[in-house]
Scaffold this motif. Structure first.
Motif, PDB file in Angstrom:
ATOM      1  N   ALA A 127       0.834  -1.212   0.000  1.00 60.31           N
ATOM      2  CA  ALA A 127       0.000   0.000   0.000  1.00 60.31           C
ATOM      3  C   ALA A 127       0.864   1.256   0.000  1.00 60.31           C
ATOM      4  CB  ALA A 127      -0.919  -0.002   1.214  1.00 60.31           C
ATOM      5  N   ARG A 128       0.409   2.267  -0.707  1.00 58.23           N
ATOM      6  CA  ARG A 128       1.109   3.549  -0.721  1.00 58.23           C
ATOM      7  C   ARG A 128       0.929   4.250   0.630  1.00 58.23           C
ATOM      8  NH1 ARG A 128       2.840   4.679  -5.727  1.00 58.23           N
ATOM      9  NH2 ARG A 128       1.871   3.558  -7.461  1.00 58.23           N
ATOM     10  N   SER A 129       1.979   4.939   1.059  1.00 55.75           N
ATOM     11  CA  SER A 129       1.952   5.602   2.357  1.00 55.75           C
ATOM     12  C   SER A 129       2.366   7.059   2.224  1.00 55.75           C
ATOM     13  CB  SER A 129       2.901   4.885   3.340  1.00 55.75           C
ATOM     14  OG  SER A 129       3.077   5.628   4.516  1.00 55.75           O
ATOM     15  N   GLY A 130       1.594   7.938   2.855  1.00 57.29           N
ATOM     16  CA  GLY A 130       1.956   9.350   2.844  1.00 57.29           C
ATOM     17  C   GLY A 130       3.285   9.596   3.527  1.00 57.29           C
ATOM     18  N   ALA A 131       3.594   8.789   4.558  1.00 56.37           N
ATOM     19  CA  ALA A 131       4.862   8.937   5.267  1.00 56.37           C
ATOM     20  C   ALA A 131       6.055   8.580   4.394  1.00 56.37           C
ATOM     21  CB  ALA A 131       4.856   8.068   6.529  1.00 56.37           C
ATOM     22  N   ASP A 133      19.473   3.030  -2.287  1.00 57.35           N
ATOM     23  CA  ASP A 133      20.073   2.862  -0.959  1.00 57.35           C
ATOM     24  C   ASP A 133      19.478   3.808   0.072  1.00 57.35           C
ATOM     25  OD1 ASP A 133      21.670   0.931  -2.050  1.00 57.35           O
ATOM     26  OD2 ASP A 133      23.476   2.171  -2.168  1.00 57.35           O
ATOM     27  N   VAL A 134      19.303   5.069  -0.305  1.00 60.98           N
ATOM     28  CA  VAL A 134      18.754   6.062   0.630  1.00 60.98           C
ATOM     29  C   VAL A 134      17.298   5.724   0.959  1.00 60.98           C
ATOM     30  CG1 VAL A 134      18.184   8.496   0.971  1.00 60.98           C
ATOM     31  CG2 VAL A 134      20.333   7.853  -0.146  1.00 60.98           C
ATOM     32  N   ASP A 135      16.526   5.390  -0.076  1.00 64.22           N
ATOM     33  CA  ASP A 135      15.127   5.008   0.148  1.00 64.22           C
ATOM     34  C   ASP A 135      15.025   3.786   1.049  1.00 64.22           C
ATOM     35  OD1 ASP A 135      14.181   7.065  -1.389  1.00 64.22           O
ATOM     36  OD2 ASP A 135      13.851   5.836  -3.184  1.00 64.22           O
ATOM     37  N   TYR A 136      15.896   2.827   0.817  1.00 65.25           N
ATOM     38  CA  TYR A 136      15.850   1.593   1.589  1.00 65.25           C
ATOM     39  C   TYR A 136      16.176   1.854   3.058  1.00 65.25           C
ATOM     40  CZ  TYR A 136      17.243  -3.018   3.303  1.00 65.25           C
ATOM     41  OH  TYR A 136      17.380  -4.160   4.053  1.00 65.25           O
ATOM     42  N   LYS A 137      17.115   2.731   3.330  1.00 62.06           N
ATOM     43  CA  LYS A 137      17.459   3.069   4.707  1.00 62.06           C
ATOM     44  C   LYS A 137      16.266   3.711   5.399  1.00 62.06           C
ATOM     45  CE  LYS A 137      20.856   5.611   7.479  1.00 62.06           C
ATOM     46  NZ  LYS A 137      22.072   6.479   7.449  1.00 62.06           N
ATOM     47  N   GLU A 138      15.577   4.605   4.706  1.00 63.95           N
ATOM     48  CA  GLU A 138      14.390   5.234   5.262  1.00 63.95           C
ATOM     49  C   GLU A 138      13.282   4.205   5.480  1.00 63.95           C
ATOM     50  OE1 GLU A 138      11.552   8.024   6.589  1.00 63.95           O
ATOM     51  OE2 GLU A 138      13.747   7.959   6.555  1.00 63.95           O
ATOM     52  N   GLY A 152       9.377   1.277  13.125  1.00 68.25           N
ATOM     53  CA  GLY A 152       8.374   2.003  13.882  1.00 68.25           C
ATOM     54  C   GLY A 152       6.983   1.425  13.700  1.00 68.25           C
ATOM     55  N   TRP A 153       6.669   1.043  12.465  1.00 67.65           N
ATOM     56  CA  TRP A 153       5.355   0.474  12.171  1.00 67.65           C
ATOM     57  C   TRP A 153       5.152  -0.848  12.905  1.00 67.65           C
ATOM     58  CZ3 TRP A 153       3.745  -4.065   9.809  1.00 67.65           C
ATOM     59  CH2 TRP A 153       2.405  -4.109   9.378  1.00 67.65           C
ATOM     60  N   ALA A 154       6.157  -1.693  12.887  1.00 72.46           N
ATOM     61  CA  ALA A 154       6.027  -3.022  13.505  1.00 72.46           C
ATOM     62  C   ALA A 154       5.879  -2.931  15.015  1.00 72.46           C
ATOM     63  CB  ALA A 154       7.250  -3.875  13.154  1.00 72.46           C
TER      64      ALA A 154
END
Length: 291
Positions: free
Chosen positions: A128-132, A145-150, A157-159
């Motif tokens: 699902a797409r997320s605004g966060a 790499d940067v996206d994956y780190k984020e 946090g979600w888990a």
């Protein structure tokens, strides 16, 4: 989504909701038997259709697509790198776990991070797409790499929201368990249940979170700290440990009973007393045990 047959424990519910009565009036936390059966039937029909279209795979289909042995696939499953749904008594797996267009190693790492959540919620998280995440789905953040780190930070946090650890304090040394008295202080934190019990208990005391009352009371000469875990989607709380504490001449004497599956482990320790509140005293104990 929370589906359970009874409301969450009142003390925990009080801490996470300022509007308990309205949520009870609206049926929050409950579902009748007929609705549950109807929902389960809809889910079963949908999964059969997904299996027919290839969106879900049998264990053997997934093994063949991944070109791994049965042992290799079992390793992925036991490591929680992939997850399954139940369909007619058999495990079926989302086909995305074999999609070679994705960085599967990173996907498996994210799947492991979000393992505390139910499988349905995990699949929704991944797709699902997320605004966060800037309106993107997690599957879109595996390549960079940067996206994956984020994404890893966001997934952690979600888990953690799917499990809460609480530390409840009771005056006196001979408090009975199960508990039949109101705590003098309770601290609750959302934290990954796979962390050690002592680290989770410590986080409950030192991390920003739910407190009742707002300030921890001065420690009585004897008190009991009870550590419990609440998992969303399950009714009640799981008792994990009981620490009976006695203060004497600047020292704290602690007798601990810890539940480990069906067994009970016991230990005792004596430490210098630090601070003045029940939270101060327990924090010092939990910090030492978590090392």
């Amino acid at each position: 989504m929370l589906l359970c047959s009874t409301p969450l424990d009142e003390e925990v519910f009080d801490l996470v909701s300022n509007d308990r009565q309205s949520k009870r009036d609206s049926g929050y936390g409950t579902i009748n038997h007929e609705d549950l059966l109807a929902m389960q039937e809809r889910v079963t029909r949908a999964r059969r259709q997904q299996l027919a279209t290839g969106d879900l795979l049998t264990r053997e289909q997934l093994r063949v697509r991944l070109q791994v042995t049965n042992k290799g696939l079992s390793t992925l499953i036991s490591a929680e790198s992939i997850f399954a749904f139940d369909l007619d008594g058999e495990d079926v797996f989302p086909s995305l776990f074999s999609d070679k267009r994705l960085n599967l190693q990173r996907l498996y790492r994210i799947a492991k991070i979000i393992a505390p959540a139910p499988p349905e919620s995990r699949l929704d998280f991944l797709t699902a797409r997320s605004g966060a995440l800037g309106g993107r789905a997690p599957l879109e953040l595996l390549a960079d790499d940067v996206d994956y780190k984020e994404l890893r930070r966001f997934a952690s946090g979600w888990a953690s929201e799917y499990s809460r650890t609480s530390v409840s304090f009771f005056a006196g040394e001979q408090v009975s368990v199960p508990l039949d008295a109101a705590p003098i202080y309770i601290a609750v934190v959302e934290v990954d249940p796979r962390a050690s019990i002592w680290k989770r208990a410590l986080n409950a005391l030192i991390s920003p979170g739910h407190r009742k009352p707002h300030e921890a009371p001065i420690a009585p000469s004897a008190f009991v700290a009870v550590i419990e875990r609440v998992t969303l989607g399950h009714s009640g709380k799981e008792l994990e440990a009981v620490a009976r504490c006695r203060l004497d001449e600047g020292r704290i004497h602690v007798s601990i009973e810890r539940r480990v599956q069906k067994d009970v482990e016991t230990m005792t320790l004596v430490m210098p007393l630090e601070g003045t509140t029940v939270s101060d005293a327990a924090e010092h104990v939990f910090r030492a045990l978590s090392k």
